[in-house]
Design a protein around this motif. Structure first.
Motif, PDB file in Angstrom:
ATOM      1  N   PRO A  22      36.182 -12.558 -22.698  1.00 43.58           N
ATOM      2  CA  PRO A  22      35.765 -11.788 -23.786  1.00 43.58           C
ATOM      3  C   PRO A  22      36.628 -12.351 -25.078  1.00 43.58           C
ATOM      4  CG  PRO A  22      36.627 -10.303 -22.496  1.00 43.58           C
ATOM      5  CD  PRO A  22      36.376 -11.440 -21.617  1.00 43.58           C
ATOM      6  N   VAL A  23      36.377 -12.339 -26.177  1.00 46.94           N
ATOM      7  CA  VAL A  23      36.853 -12.813 -27.218  1.00 46.94           C
ATOM      8  C   VAL A  23      36.967 -11.900 -28.305  1.00 46.94           C
ATOM      9  CG1 VAL A  23      36.897 -14.569 -29.348  1.00 46.94           C
ATOM     10  CG2 VAL A  23      36.051 -15.202 -26.765  1.00 46.94           C
ATOM     11  N   GLU A  24      37.845 -11.529 -28.947  1.00 46.54           N
ATOM     12  CA  GLU A  24      38.385 -10.588 -30.017  1.00 46.54           C
ATOM     13  C   GLU A  24      38.378 -11.685 -31.250  1.00 46.54           C
ATOM     14  OE1 GLU A  24      41.631  -8.184 -29.946  1.00 46.54           O
ATOM     15  OE2 GLU A  24      41.340  -7.288 -28.073  1.00 46.54           O
ATOM     16  N   GLY A  25      37.419 -11.197 -32.096  1.00 45.67           N
ATOM     17  CA  GLY A  25      37.275 -11.824 -33.623  1.00 45.67           C
ATOM     18  C   GLY A  25      36.649 -13.110 -33.629  1.00 45.67           C
ATOM     19  N   GLY A  26      35.677 -13.249 -32.564  1.00 45.40           N
ATOM     20  CA  GLY A  26      35.092 -14.456 -32.617  1.00 45.40           C
ATOM     21  C   GLY A  26      33.825 -14.548 -33.818  1.00 45.40           C
ATOM     22  N   LEU A  27      33.454 -15.747 -33.745  1.00 48.27           N
ATOM     23  CA  LEU A  27      32.634 -15.924 -34.729  1.00 48.27           C
ATOM     24  C   LEU A  27      30.935 -15.545 -34.178  1.00 48.27           C
ATOM     25  CD1 LEU A  27      33.638 -19.372 -36.089  1.00 48.27           C
ATOM     26  CD2 LEU A  27      34.119 -17.334 -37.253  1.00 48.27           C
ATOM     27  N   LYS A  28      30.573 -14.399 -34.780  1.00 53.29           N
ATOM     28  CA  LYS A  28      29.207 -13.994 -34.051  1.00 53.29           C
ATOM     29  C   LYS A  28      28.070 -14.524 -35.149  1.00 53.29           C
ATOM     30  CE  LYS A  28      30.697  -9.676 -31.746  1.00 53.29           C
ATOM     31  NZ  LYS A  28      30.377  -8.474 -31.249  1.00 53.29           N
ATOM     32  N   ALA A  29      26.851 -14.701 -34.363  1.00 57.74           N
ATOM     33  CA  ALA A  29      25.835 -15.058 -34.920  1.00 57.74           C
ATOM     34  C   ALA A  29      25.298 -13.634 -35.895  1.00 57.74           C
ATOM     35  CB  ALA A  29      24.720 -15.403 -34.320  1.00 57.74           C
ATOM     36  N   ARG A  30      24.790 -14.193 -36.867  1.00 53.13           N
ATOM     37  CA  ARG A  30      24.147 -12.990 -37.774  1.00 53.13           C
ATOM     38  C   ARG A  30      22.919 -12.508 -37.195  1.00 53.13           C
ATOM     39  NH1 ARG A  30      25.643 -16.534 -41.543  1.00 53.13           N
ATOM     40  NH2 ARG A  30      23.464 -17.110 -42.099  1.00 53.13           N
ATOM     41  N   SER A  31      22.116 -13.479 -36.970  1.00 53.32           N
ATOM     42  CA  SER A  31      20.611 -13.239 -36.276  1.00 53.32           C
ATOM     43  C   SER A  31      20.928 -12.492 -34.804  1.00 53.32           C
ATOM     44  CB  SER A  31      19.680 -14.362 -36.259  1.00 53.32           C
ATOM     45  OG  SER A  31      20.235 -15.400 -35.532  1.00 53.32           O
ATOM     46  N   THR A  32      20.279 -11.250 -34.599  1.00 51.13           N
ATOM     47  CA  THR A  32      20.078 -10.632 -33.380  1.00 51.13           C
ATOM     48  C   THR A  32      19.048 -10.683 -32.387  1.00 51.13           C
ATOM     49  OG1 THR A  32      19.563  -8.448 -34.215  1.00 51.13           O
ATOM     50  CG2 THR A  32      22.098  -8.992 -34.090  1.00 51.13           C
ATOM     51  N   ARG A  33      18.264 -11.387 -33.106  1.00 52.75           N
ATOM     52  CA  ARG A  33      16.981 -11.711 -32.567  1.00 52.75           C
ATOM     53  C   ARG A  33      15.906 -12.725 -33.481  1.00 52.75           C
ATOM     54  NH1 ARG A  33      13.770  -5.888 -32.064  1.00 52.75           N
ATOM     55  NH2 ARG A  33      15.908  -5.836 -31.135  1.00 52.75           N
ATOM     56  N   GLY A  34      15.002 -13.347 -32.998  1.00 50.08           N
ATOM     57  CA  GLY A  34      14.191 -14.239 -33.833  1.00 50.08           C
ATOM     58  C   GLY A  34      14.725 -15.415 -34.242  1.00 50.08           C
ATOM     59  N   ALA A  35      14.210 -16.045 -35.318  1.00 48.24           N
ATOM     60  CA  ALA A  35      14.530 -17.452 -35.576  1.00 48.24           C
ATOM     61  C   ALA A  35      16.064 -17.422 -36.200  1.00 48.24           C
ATOM     62  CB  ALA A  35      13.404 -17.915 -36.642  1.00 48.24           C
ATOM     63  N   ILE A  36      16.514 -18.720 -36.073  1.00 49.70           N
ATOM     64  CA  ILE A  36      17.935 -18.582 -36.628  1.00 49.70           C
ATOM     65  C   ILE A  36      17.798 -18.944 -37.910  1.00 49.70           C
ATOM     66  CG2 ILE A  36      19.943 -20.016 -36.400  1.00 49.70           C
ATOM     67  CD1 ILE A  36      18.888 -21.282 -33.976  1.00 49.70           C
ATOM     68  N   ALA A  37      17.086 -20.012 -38.458  1.00 47.86           N
ATOM     69  CA  ALA A  37      17.280 -20.101 -40.005  1.00 47.86           C
ATOM     70  C   ALA A  37      16.729 -19.188 -40.848  1.00 47.86           C
ATOM     71  CB  ALA A  37      16.633 -21.582 -40.061  1.00 47.86           C
ATOM     72  N   GLN A  38      17.151 -18.977 -42.061  1.00 55.41           N
ATOM     73  CA  GLN A  38      16.631 -18.272 -43.074  1.00 55.41           C
ATOM     74  C   GLN A  38      16.313 -18.900 -44.406  1.00 55.41           C
ATOM     75  OE1 GLN A  38      16.188 -14.911 -42.331  1.00 55.41           O
ATOM     76  NE2 GLN A  38      16.989 -15.187 -40.498  1.00 55.41           N
ATOM     77  N   THR A  39      16.679 -19.971 -44.427  1.00 54.20           N
ATOM     78  CA  THR A  39      16.275 -20.917 -45.548  1.00 54.20           C
ATOM     79  C   THR A  39      15.669 -22.186 -45.318  1.00 54.20           C
ATOM     80  OG1 THR A  39      18.597 -21.854 -45.564  1.00 54.20           O
ATOM     81  CG2 THR A  39      18.550 -20.067 -47.061  1.00 54.20           C
ATOM     82  N   TRP A  40      14.838 -22.988 -46.049  1.00 54.40           N
ATOM     83  CA  TRP A  40      14.451 -24.136 -45.890  1.00 54.40           C
ATOM     84  C   TRP A  40      15.294 -25.091 -45.303  1.00 54.40           C
ATOM     85  CZ3 TRP A  40      15.089 -28.809 -47.326  1.00 54.40           C
ATOM     86  CH2 TRP A  40      15.441 -29.248 -48.683  1.00 54.40           C
ATOM     87  N   TRP A  41      16.469 -25.170 -46.032  1.00 53.46           N
ATOM     88  CA  TRP A  41      17.289 -26.247 -45.450  1.00 53.46           C
ATOM     89  C   TRP A  41      17.707 -26.290 -44.131  1.00 53.46           C
ATOM     90  CZ3 TRP A  41      18.342 -23.562 -49.910  1.00 53.46           C
ATOM     91  CH2 TRP A  41      19.324 -22.636 -49.755  1.00 53.46           C
ATOM     92  N   SER A  42      17.993 -24.873 -43.630  1.00 53.91           N
ATOM     93  CA  SER A  42      18.574 -24.632 -42.230  1.00 53.91           C
ATOM     94  C   SER A  42      17.179 -24.718 -41.276  1.00 53.91           C
ATOM     95  CB  SER A  42      18.993 -23.172 -42.412  1.00 53.91           C
ATOM     96  OG  SER A  42      19.652 -22.726 -40.829  1.00 53.91           O
ATOM     97  N   GLU A  43      15.979 -24.451 -41.851  1.00 55.16           N
ATOM     98  CA  GLU A  43      14.800 -24.516 -40.975  1.00 55.16           C
ATOM     99  C   GLU A  43      14.587 -25.882 -40.808  1.00 55.16           C
ATOM    100  OE1 GLU A  43      11.726 -22.726 -43.103  1.00 55.16           O
ATOM    101  OE2 GLU A  43      12.172 -20.476 -42.400  1.00 55.16           O
ATOM    102  N   ARG A  44      14.768 -26.861 -41.845  1.00 55.69           N
ATOM    103  CA  ARG A  44      14.783 -28.061 -41.630  1.00 55.69           C
ATOM    104  C   ARG A  44      15.685 -28.844 -40.676  1.00 55.69           C
ATOM    105  NH1 ARG A  44      12.111 -32.260 -40.659  1.00 55.69           N
ATOM    106  NH2 ARG A  44      12.762 -34.485 -41.736  1.00 55.69           N
TER     107      ARG A  44
END
Length: 275
Positions: A13-35
């Motif tokens: 386990p890690v304290e203060g690690g970088l956690k992904a914002r998306s907890t389910r579904g697709a990763i990308a939210q913007t067209w450039w990230s989707e690309r």
């Protein structure tokens, strides 16, 4: 002979690690990230992101840094020492960036969109006309390294880094450009310098076009703009803004006597009523 296998190792386990914002579904939210995710899937990496999804969502990635030609990260696995991860890509040189900035600066819409913190939707075409690719097009363009003993490429530590990298592009599209060798401040300074004819911030030459070559497009609209519609207000708004009037007719205030007429003006087409 028994078919016993040791239980799968669990990450520390890690304290203060970088956690992904998306907890389910697709990763990308913007067209450039989707690309970016589409590109990863096309070159066979996107389908493996699920290997690192749980790591990214648990916060196993300790650090993530994007620099010219390199993304580095530390990912905590089952061992005491975190694994060192690096995703390399060729950064554009000064001449290539000077050409790209020159092409972007010719259109005020690109500069305005980048200044607003967004990525122009056709920015890939700008780089493409110069023979450059903003996103990697083949797996050979990427160098993937991880200090873990896993022989799979990408391993779950690299996959977790890719996962968070895609999310970081959502938050800051300039990270894509920084990966290719140009920081946000330098890019915007060079775009403004190119439009004003001043020298670039990094010393690269950005020759301007002679005025005679620009006359045919000097007054041409650079991009379609939307015309805002006036706000819809009640036809009695003007009456409501009047100061108190002491005039009355048969004990009825003048404003109240006028209100039905103003309401009538607000209904239907005045041109039809004038016939």
């Amino acid at each position: 002979m028994s078919n016993w296998f040791p239980p799968p190792s669990r990450p520390r386990p890690v304290e203060g690690g970088l956690k992904a914002r998306s907890t389910r579904g697709a990763i990308a939210q913007t067209w450039w990230s989707e690309r970016f995710v589409e590109v990863l899937e096309d070159i066979g990496i996107g389908s493996r992101l699920q290997r690192g999804r749980s790591y990214a969502r648990k916060g196993q990635v300790i650090s993530l840094d994007v620099g010219p030609g390199s993304v580095t990260a530390q990912v905590q696995g089952s061992r005491t020492r975190p694994y060192r991860v690096r995703i390399g890509i060729a950064a554009f040189d000064k001449t290539e960036w000077a050409q790209a900035e020159r092409a972007l600066a010719t259109n005020a819409w690109y500069t305005a969109t980048l200044l607003a913190g967004e990525m122009p939707e056709d920015i890939e075409d700008v780089f493409g006309t110069l023979g450059l690719s903003l996103f990697p097009t083949t797996a050979r363009e990427l160098s993937l390294d991880c200090s873990c003993p896993d022989h799979a490429v990408p391993c779950k530590h690299l996959a977790a880094t890719f996962y968070l990298l895609a999310e970081s592009f959502d938050e800051d599209p300039f990270a894509i450009l920084a990966w290719r060798g140009r920081e946000r401040v330098d890019l915007l300074d060079n775009l403004q310098a190119a439009r004003s004819g001043a020298p670039a911030a990094d010393g690269a030459e950005l020759p301007g076009r002679p005025l005679a070559e620009c006359l045919d497009s000097y007054f041409v609209r650079q991009a379609d703009t939307s015309t805002p519609s006036p706000p819809v207000t009640s036809s009695t708004t003007l009456l409501d803004q009047l100061p108190d009037v002491s005039i009355a007719v048969r004990d009825r205030p003048l404003v109240e006597l006028l209100r039905p007429a103003y309401l009538a003006f607000g209904c239907g087409d005045l041109s039809e009523r004038s016939d």
